[in-house]
Write an enzyme that holds these catalytic residues in place. Structure first.
Site, mmCIF file in Angstrom:
data_model
loop_
_atom_site.group_PDB
_atom_site.id
_atom_site.type_symbol
_atom_site.label_atom_id
_atom_site.label_comp_id
_atom_site.label_asym_id
_atom_site.label_seq_id
_atom_site.Cartn_x
_atom_site.Cartn_y
_atom_site.Cartn_z
ATOM 1 N N LYS A 1 0.812 -1.219 0.000
ATOM 2 C CA LYS A 1 0.000 0.000 0.000
ATOM 3 C C LYS A 1 0.843 1.266 0.000
ATOM 4 O O LYS A 1 2.023 1.247 0.311
ATOM 5 C CB LYS A 1 -0.965 -0.013 1.198
ATOM 6 N N ARG B 1 -3.833 -9.782 5.044
ATOM 7 C CA ARG B 1 -4.267 -9.834 3.641
ATOM 8 C C ARG B 1 -3.093 -9.387 2.774
ATOM 9 O O ARG B 1 -2.657 -8.246 2.881
ATOM 10 C CB ARG B 1 -5.470 -8.898 3.473
HETATM 11 C C1 7PJ Z 1 -8.312 -4.068 1.838
HETATM 12 C C2 7PJ Z 1 -9.423 -4.766 1.353
HETATM 13 C C3 7PJ Z 1 -8.032 -4.114 3.233
HETATM 14 C C4 7PJ Z 1 -9.974 -5.524 3.463
HETATM 15 C C5 7PJ Z 1 -8.454 -3.739 -0.274
HETATM 16 C C6 7PJ Z 1 -5.468 -2.979 -1.711
HETATM 17 C C7 7PJ Z 1 -6.695 -2.177 -1.794
HETATM 18 N N1 7PJ Z 1 -10.253 -5.484 2.150
HETATM 19 N N2 7PJ Z 1 -9.502 -4.536 0.021
HETATM 20 N N3 7PJ Z 1 -8.899 -4.859 3.989
HETATM 21 N N4 7PJ Z 1 -7.700 -3.454 0.794
HETATM 22 N N5 7PJ Z 1 -10.765 -6.213 4.274
HETATM 23 O O1 7PJ Z 1 -5.443 -4.205 -1.743
HETATM 24 O O2 7PJ Z 1 -4.411 -2.316 -1.642
HETATM 25 O O3 7PJ Z 1 -7.093 -3.520 3.765
HETATM 26 S S1 7PJ Z 1 -8.181 -3.151 -1.892
#
Ligand code: 7PJ
Length: 259
Positions: free
Chosen positions: A205, A239
């Site tokens: 990020k 994640r």
């Molecule tokens: C996240 C997400 C996060 C959850 C994205 C990226 C942007 N879902 N979807 N948490 N980020 N739960 O992957 O950089 O931080 S999209």
């Protein structure tokens, strides 16, 4: 507790970190299988990018991207569907998805209904504003307190509807400055008071980029550092794009916690 690794599978032509790499169905399934082999516990399948300025797509387009992937993987791994659209979540659950990853944190009553009817676990993520505008002026008086309040309110809504299987996510980068993100990560243990597992997404990020000047593709070391600290401070699920590396970091963080 053993940290779970959620592997990111973006089936979008425009995601910022891996956009365009996995639009082809076969390539997406292959990538997912590789993440499974590397030790992913969950695969998070997303069909619409939420980065600022990303193109919005219809439910039909989103489903066309994600359904074949869900059908191909459903017997191999726990699948979460990264969508804030109730109709998309519903169709994906019917196709075999096990969990809803809702970046709008169950603020849509229709999403609560979908989750309740199907008895589906939900990731409640906090976001200030909308993906188009959220990074313009993120503003909080007390970032931890405000996010906790939002999450508690959404837990209450979910419980009222009979949804008890919840995961909480403060939403790194979703309407937060670098300082806000750092405060959240440094005080992550405070979210444990809400009594649900915590998920953290820092992978590649802009937080990592702004602190290191690293290009998106070179943000793995910073991601590992952030995730390791998040685990130490109580994250149960991370994640990530890079499953093998995240898994190794988690194994070491856990071993030290138990040392
Ligand atoms: C996240 C997400 C996060 C959850 C994205 C990226 C942007 N879902 N979807 N948490 N980020 N739960 O992957 O950089 O931080 S999209």
């Amino acid at each position: 507790m053993k940290t779970k690794i959620m592997g990111i599978l973006n089936v979008t032509p425009d995601s910022f970190a891996d956009g365009g790499l996995y639009t082809n169905e076969e390539a997406a399934i292959k990538h997912a299988k590789q993440m499974i082999q590397e030790g992913a516990d969950i695969i998070d399948v997303g069909g619409e990018s939420t980065r600022p300025g990303a193109e919005k797509i219809t439910e039909e387009q989103e489903l066309k991207r994600v359904l074949p992937i869900i059908k191909a993987l459903k017997d191999e791994i726990t699948i979460s569907i990264d969508s804030y659209k109730p109709a998309v979540a519903k169709a994906c659950i019917e196709a075999g998805a096990d969990m809803i990853n809702d970046i709008t944190g169950l603020t849509n009553p229709d999403m609560i209904e979908v989750a309740a009817k199907n008895n589906t676990p939900v990731i409640i993520m906090h976001m200030q504003g909308t993906p188009e505008t959220m990074q313009q002026h993120p503003e909080y008086t007390d970032v931890i307190k405000e996010i906790k309040q939002f999450l508690q309110q959404q837990i209450n809504q979910a419980k009222k509807a009979g949804i008890n299987n919840l995961i909480l996510d403060p939403g790194i980068g979703f309407g937060k400055s670098v300082e806000h993100n750092l405060t959240i990560l440094n005080h992550l243990e405070e979210f444990k008071e809400l009594k649900y597992p915590i998920l953290i997404g820092t992978s590649r990020k802009s937080l990592i980029g702004q602190l290191t000047n690293a290009e998106t593709k070179d943000r793995l070391p910073g991601t590992i550092a952030a995730n390791t600290i998040a685990i130490q401070k109580g994250a149960s699920i991370i994640r990530v794009h890079d499953v093998k590396e995240a898994k190794q970091a988690a194994q070491i963080a856990e071993a030290i916690q138990n040392g």
